[in-house]
Design a protein around this motif. Structure first.
Motif, PDB file in Angstrom:
ATOM      1  N   ILE A 354      38.240  35.838  -1.323  1.00 26.13           N
ATOM      2  CA  ILE A 354      38.803  36.913  -2.031  1.00 26.13           C
ATOM      3  C   ILE A 354      40.279  37.084  -1.386  1.00 26.13           C
ATOM      4  O   ILE A 354      41.208  37.227  -2.321  1.00 26.13           O
ATOM      5  N   THR A 355      40.406  37.549  -0.388  1.00 23.47           N
ATOM      6  CA  THR A 355      42.038  37.884   0.251  1.00 23.47           C
ATOM      7  C   THR A 355      42.638  36.927   0.384  1.00 23.47           C
ATOM      8  O   THR A 355      43.959  37.027   0.491  1.00 23.47           O
ATOM      9  N   SER A 356      42.096  35.601   0.337  1.00 20.22           N
ATOM     10  CA  SER A 356      43.054  34.330   0.632  1.00 20.22           C
ATOM     11  C   SER A 356      43.915  34.105  -0.730  1.00 20.22           C
ATOM     12  O   SER A 356      44.829  33.465  -0.659  1.00 20.22           O
ATOM     13  N   TYR A 357      43.567  34.864  -1.745  1.00 22.15           N
ATOM     14  CA  TYR A 357      44.484  34.826  -3.049  1.00 22.15           C
ATOM     15  C   TYR A 357      45.351  36.035  -3.114  1.00 22.15           C
ATOM     16  O   TYR A 357      45.999  36.005  -4.153  1.00 22.15           O
ATOM     17  N   ILE A 358      45.100  37.149  -2.212  1.00 23.03           N
ATOM     18  CA  ILE A 358      45.914  38.253  -2.101  1.00 23.03           C
ATOM     19  C   ILE A 358      47.189  37.797  -1.603  1.00 23.03           C
ATOM     20  O   ILE A 358      47.312  37.414  -0.206  1.00 23.03           O
ATOM     21  N   PRO A 359      48.472  37.835  -2.408  1.00 26.67           N
ATOM     22  CA  PRO A 359      49.801  37.230  -1.657  1.00 26.67           C
ATOM     23  C   PRO A 359      49.963  37.867  -0.380  1.00 26.67           C
ATOM     24  O   PRO A 359      50.584  36.770   0.471  1.00 26.67           O
ATOM     25  N   PHE A 360      50.055  39.041   0.220  1.00 26.82           N
ATOM     26  CA  PHE A 360      50.198  39.639   1.362  1.00 26.82           C
ATOM     27  C   PHE A 360      49.357  39.145   2.645  1.00 26.82           C
ATOM     28  O   PHE A 360      49.703  39.112   3.641  1.00 26.82           O
ATOM     29  N   PHE A 361      48.135  38.452   1.904  1.00 29.19           N
ATOM     30  CA  PHE A 361      47.090  37.966   2.960  1.00 29.19           C
ATOM     31  C   PHE A 361      46.980  36.422   3.065  1.00 29.19           C
ATOM     32  O   PHE A 361      46.679  35.897   3.974  1.00 29.19           O
ATOM     33  N   THR A 362      47.710  35.820   1.941  1.00 27.90           N
ATOM     34  CA  THR A 362      47.211  34.324   1.868  1.00 27.90           C
ATOM     35  C   THR A 362      47.828  33.630   3.071  1.00 27.90           C
ATOM     36  O   THR A 362      47.361  32.612   3.316  1.00 27.90           O
ATOM     37  N   PRO A 363      49.137  33.879   3.527  1.00 27.18           N
ATOM     38  CA  PRO A 363      49.675  33.019   4.590  1.00 27.18           C
ATOM     39  C   PRO A 363      48.545  32.666   5.821  1.00 27.18           C
ATOM     40  O   PRO A 363      48.565  31.619   6.105  1.00 27.18           O
ATOM     41  N   MET A 364      48.024  33.570   6.267  1.00 27.31           N
ATOM     42  CA  MET A 364      47.144  33.470   7.382  1.00 27.31           C
ATOM     43  C   MET A 364      45.871  33.106   6.832  1.00 27.31           C
ATOM     44  O   MET A 364      45.239  32.145   7.393  1.00 27.31           O
ATOM     45  N   GLY A 385      50.899  28.976  -5.490  1.00 29.07           N
ATOM     46  CA  GLY A 385      51.708  29.254  -6.973  1.00 29.07           C
ATOM     47  C   GLY A 385      51.486  30.750  -6.934  1.00 29.07           C
ATOM     48  O   GLY A 385      52.503  31.285  -7.339  1.00 29.07           O
ATOM     49  N   ILE A 386      50.383  31.571  -6.684  1.00 27.47           N
ATOM     50  CA  ILE A 386      50.374  32.842  -6.957  1.00 27.47           C
ATOM     51  C   ILE A 386      51.617  33.507  -5.905  1.00 27.47           C
ATOM     52  O   ILE A 386      52.276  34.305  -6.131  1.00 27.47           O
ATOM     53  N   MET A 387      51.629  33.054  -4.633  1.00 26.57           N
ATOM     54  CA  MET A 387      52.626  33.397  -3.694  1.00 26.57           C
ATOM     55  C   MET A 387      54.147  33.359  -4.175  1.00 26.57           C
ATOM     56  O   MET A 387      54.923  34.122  -4.377  1.00 26.57           O
ATOM     57  N   ILE A 388      54.496  32.027  -4.802  1.00 25.88           N
ATOM     58  CA  ILE A 388      55.713  32.022  -5.235  1.00 25.88           C
ATOM     59  C   ILE A 388      55.995  32.689  -6.457  1.00 25.88           C
ATOM     60  O   ILE A 388      57.075  33.250  -6.570  1.00 25.88           O
ATOM     61  N   VAL A 389      55.133  33.055  -7.464  1.00 24.98           N
ATOM     62  CA  VAL A 389      55.069  34.012  -8.610  1.00 24.98           C
ATOM     63  C   VAL A 389      55.468  35.407  -7.778  1.00 24.98           C
ATOM     64  O   VAL A 389      56.408  36.081  -8.411  1.00 24.98           O
TER      65      VAL A 389
END
Length: 429
Positions: A354-364, A385-389
């Protein structure tokens, strides 16, 4: 575009030539050298604990175990010399140890079935000597019990022999055990690189903007370049500073690490290669694909947090308030790292997915899933894509806040300052 490049170049070269940049780069390079050669440095000053000699006194309360225990201890590596001490001379024994005549003394109580040992030394910081004595005591107890039960030595060895246990993934796309060992090491290293980069560079941007505001330099800069051009110039400039710094540190680390494990000639290098299987010739060592994904999420994470940091720095009037403004942002980065580290043993957990799709948590966290083979390619593309948006939306908001925030000098609460910055931005646009 030209004005943004001027701001970028000014930010980059000013920081590169600063004493702070040179000092931090040298300090981080020195830390990397010490970290990769820590074991050799410790041995240079103190020697290897497994190669030292020790003198130990043994107090045998049962008066039956000393002979077997002394034979077991001295017949091992030959580094530990033992002598027997009387139970009535415990005070004298303790005094001899404290005066340095002996390294420690071992007190053995009870019979074979209920044998207990207690280790006494001036300090108990060292683990090698007590672990050797405990192992010897355990072996004596097992041998004595085996003799009483008339169990032969071969039968006892067969009982103690560990059961071979291997792991094989049935899914053809899953990583093998050796690949997972390699991935864990690389993921751990790159997770901390992403963490420190985002944290350090993001705070640098916020401090840079706040410094210009507090010194009234911002008013001069606005007359030559728009606030949005300044914001992106600083974000890209500081990002290039970070890449330059890490490139220098990476070269130092590569040279040091290659020298350490180059031929595996040292015992430490050989042990590292044997245990971690990092340099196996029948499988991948370091995946280029994993490095590319790490770079991708490093860039996306930096852009996300750098944009947020620039926005927060623009509404701060004093440099002293930067820490308070970026505090919530730093907490997000720390939380992402904690989830990643504690989920290393279970990367398929629901909270990780779940947290891997939350932009602020995605990078790690998404990078953790990629490294451990838990993310399909469509999941990686979706999260990117979610991060870019999110970056695009945050950039639009940050540009409005930045445009008004750099002209805001009243000291109010952060949320109120954000609102005032947006209102001021509309008036000045």
């Amino acid at each position: 575009m030209r004005k943004m490049l001027i701001v970028l170049a000014h930010t980059y070269w000013t920081k590169i030539k600063s004493k702070t940049f040179l000092f931090t780069t040298l300090m981080m390079a020195a830390f990397m050298l010490v970290f990769l050669n820590l074991n050799n440095i410790i041995q240079f000053f103190d020697g290897d604990a497994s190669e030292q000699t020790y003198a130990v006194l043994i107090i045998d309360e049962s008066d039956e175990l000393y002979g077997a225990l002394a034979e077991e201890i001295e017949g091992g590596s030959g580094q530990i010399m033992v002598e027997e001490a009387s139970p009535e001379e415990e005070e004298a024994t303790e005094k001899a140890v404290m005066e340095g005549q002996y390294d420690a003394y071992l007190q053995v109580d009870g019979q074979v079935e209920d044998m207990e040992g207690h280790f006494y030394a001036p300090t108990i910081n060292e683990t090698y000597l007590p672990s050797q004595l405990q192992s010897a005591l355990q072996n004596v107890r097992e041998n004595q019990i085996a003799a009483a039960l008339q169990i032969e030595e071969k039968e006892l060895d067969a009982l103690n022999e560990p059961v071979p246990f291997g792991q094989t993934a049935l899914d053809d796309t899953a990583r093998s055990e050796a690949e997972l060992d390699q991935a864990r090491l690389l993921v751990n290293i790159l997770l901390f690189v992403i963490y420190f980069s985002v944290l350090f560079l993001g705070n640098m941007i916020a401090s840079e903007v706040a410094t210009e505001k507090s010194s009234r330099v911002m008013e001069l800069l606005i007359s030559s370049a728009s606030p949005v051009q300044q914001m992106f110039g600083k974000i890209i400039g500081v990002g290039l500073i970070g890449l330059t710094q890490y490139m220098l540190i990476f070269m130092v680390a590569v040279v040091s690490f290659a020298q350490f494990v180059g031929t595996g000639s040292t015992p430490e290098a050989g042990e590292l290669m044997e245990q971690q299987d990092l340099f196996a010739t029948d499988g991948p060592v370091f995946s280029l694909e994993l490095f590319l994904f790490a770079f991708l999420f490093f860039i996306l994470g930096y852009l996300l947090y750098a944009t947020l940091a620039a926005m927060l720095g623009s509404i701060v009037t004093r440099i002293e308030d930067v820490g308070q403004a970026v505090g919530p942002m730093n907490m997000l980065v720390i939380l992402a790292l904690m989830i990643s580290v504690f989920s290393m043993g279970n990367p398929g957990a629901t909270i990780v997915t779940i947290t891997s799709y939350i932009p602020f948590f995605t990078p790690m966290i998404m990078f953790l899933r990629i490294g451990m083979g838990e993310a399909a390619i469509w999941e990686v593309l979706l999260s990117a894509g979610i991060m870019i948006v999110t970056i695009v939306l945050l950039t639009v908001i940050a540009a409005k806040v930045y445009r008004g925030g750099v002209l805001l000098y009243n000291q109010t609460r952060m949320w109120r300052s954000l609102k005032q910055a947006i209102v001021l931005s509309r008036k000045t646009s």
